[in-house]
Write a protein that holds these residues in place. Structure first.
Motif, mmCIF file in Angstrom:
data_model
loop_
_atom_site.group_PDB
_atom_site.id
_atom_site.type_symbol
_atom_site.label_atom_id
_atom_site.label_comp_id
_atom_site.label_asym_id
_atom_site.label_seq_id
_atom_site.Cartn_x
_atom_site.Cartn_y
_atom_site.Cartn_z
ATOM 1 N N UNK A 148 0.829 -1.206 0.000
ATOM 2 C CA UNK A 148 0.000 0.000 0.000
ATOM 3 C C UNK A 148 0.861 1.253 0.000
ATOM 4 N N UNK A 149 1.907 1.252 0.812
ATOM 5 C CA UNK A 149 2.813 2.401 0.848
ATOM 6 C C UNK A 149 3.479 2.609 -0.505
ATOM 7 N N UNK A 150 3.894 1.526 -1.140
ATOM 8 C CA UNK A 150 4.537 1.625 -2.458
ATOM 9 C C UNK A 150 3.556 2.124 -3.517
ATOM 10 N N UNK A 151 2.261 1.831 -3.322
ATOM 11 C CA UNK A 151 1.230 2.282 -4.264
ATOM 12 C C UNK A 151 0.754 3.700 -3.948
ATOM 13 N N UNK A 152 1.264 4.261 -2.856
ATOM 14 C CA UNK A 152 0.882 5.614 -2.492
ATOM 15 C C UNK A 152 -0.471 5.704 -1.799
ATOM 16 N N UNK A 153 -0.963 4.589 -1.274
ATOM 17 C CA UNK A 153 -2.262 4.587 -0.602
ATOM 18 C C UNK A 153 -2.157 3.945 0.774
ATOM 19 N N UNK A 154 -1.189 4.391 1.548
ATOM 20 C CA UNK A 154 -0.988 3.781 2.861
ATOM 21 C C UNK A 154 -2.168 4.076 3.777
ATOM 22 N N UNK A 155 -2.298 3.257 4.787
ATOM 23 C CA UNK A 155 -3.379 3.387 5.755
ATOM 24 C C UNK A 155 -3.439 2.122 6.570
ATOM 25 N N UNK A 156 -4.384 2.045 7.490
ATOM 26 C CA UNK A 156 -4.472 0.848 8.325
ATOM 27 C C UNK A 156 -4.857 -0.379 7.488
ATOM 28 N N UNK A 157 -4.331 -1.516 7.896
ATOM 29 C CA UNK A 157 -4.642 -2.774 7.214
ATOM 30 C C UNK A 157 -5.570 -3.569 8.120
ATOM 31 N N UNK A 158 -6.768 -3.830 7.635
ATOM 32 C CA UNK A 158 -7.737 -4.610 8.403
ATOM 33 C C UNK A 158 -7.280 -6.054 8.530
ATOM 34 N N UNK A 159 -7.843 -6.746 9.492
ATOM 35 C CA UNK A 159 -7.514 -8.162 9.711
ATOM 36 C C UNK A 159 -8.182 -9.073 8.688
ATOM 37 N N UNK A 160 -9.238 -8.582 8.034
ATOM 38 C CA UNK A 160 -9.949 -9.402 7.044
ATOM 39 C C UNK A 160 -10.148 -8.618 5.754
ATOM 40 N N UNK A 161 -10.348 -9.354 4.680
ATOM 41 C CA UNK A 161 -10.748 -8.784 3.394
ATOM 42 C C UNK A 161 -12.039 -9.472 2.991
#
Length: 167
Positions: free
Chosen positions: A134-147
């Motif tokens: 996400x950071x490499x894609x420029x859209x960093x943020x919290x990562x949920x435990x599920x998708x």
């Protein structure tokens, strides 16, 4: 024999944001995962996830020559906007031999009776790799435990037990 997962999406960022952790977990489980995207996005975030990449247009031209995967994952908005993708998904659902997994907000009503809401609980490693992607894609943020996904009903049992019904 290794299991194959083909992912069809309009952009790298969308794949990472919606399915990045699941893809990492599938790769770590020994699956061959290929993400097919349109355009010329920077593929470094996908490399962080450990997946292969391919040009969607090239793959669509050669689709019949490719070995069929055990699972196909598709962005729902691409299902709506690209007739070739739509036909492929509907064909796979009709045959019932390929697990069809979709994600996204623009949900096509015609699939309501053929797909169920499922989720994947991300491993700690998947969350870490997804955060870096996400950071490499420029859209960093919290990562949920599920998708969360929608998954097509198969006529034979699924080859993977990582997608479970969402409650």
């Amino acid at each position: 024999m290794r299991y194959r997962l083909d992912v069809v999406a309009p952009s790298v960022a969308e794949v990472v944001r919606n399915a990045g952790g699941w893809l990492v977990d599938r790769v770590m489980a020994g699956w061959d995962v290929t993400v097919m995207i349109t355009g010329d996005d920077d593929i470094r975030p996908l490399q962080i996830l450990g997946v292969d990449t391919a040009d969607l247009e090239t793959v669509m031209r050669l689709w019949e020559e490719r070995p069929h995967p055990q699972t196909v994952a598709v962005a729902a908005d691409l299902f709506v906007s690209d007739e070739r993708v739509r036909e492929g998904v509907l064909g796979a659902l009709d045959q019932g031999l390929t697990e069809v997994t979709l994600w996204g907000d623009s949900w096509p009503e015609e699939l309501d009776s053929t797909v169920d809401l499922v989720q994947h609980e991300l491993s700690a490693a998947a969350r870490a790799f997804k955060a870096q992607a996400l950071a490499a894609a420029g859209t960093s943020g919290p990562v949920d435990r599920t998708e969360a996904f929608r998954c097509g009903v198969m006529s034979c049992p699924s080859v993977a037990a990582d997608l479970v019904p969402a409650s």
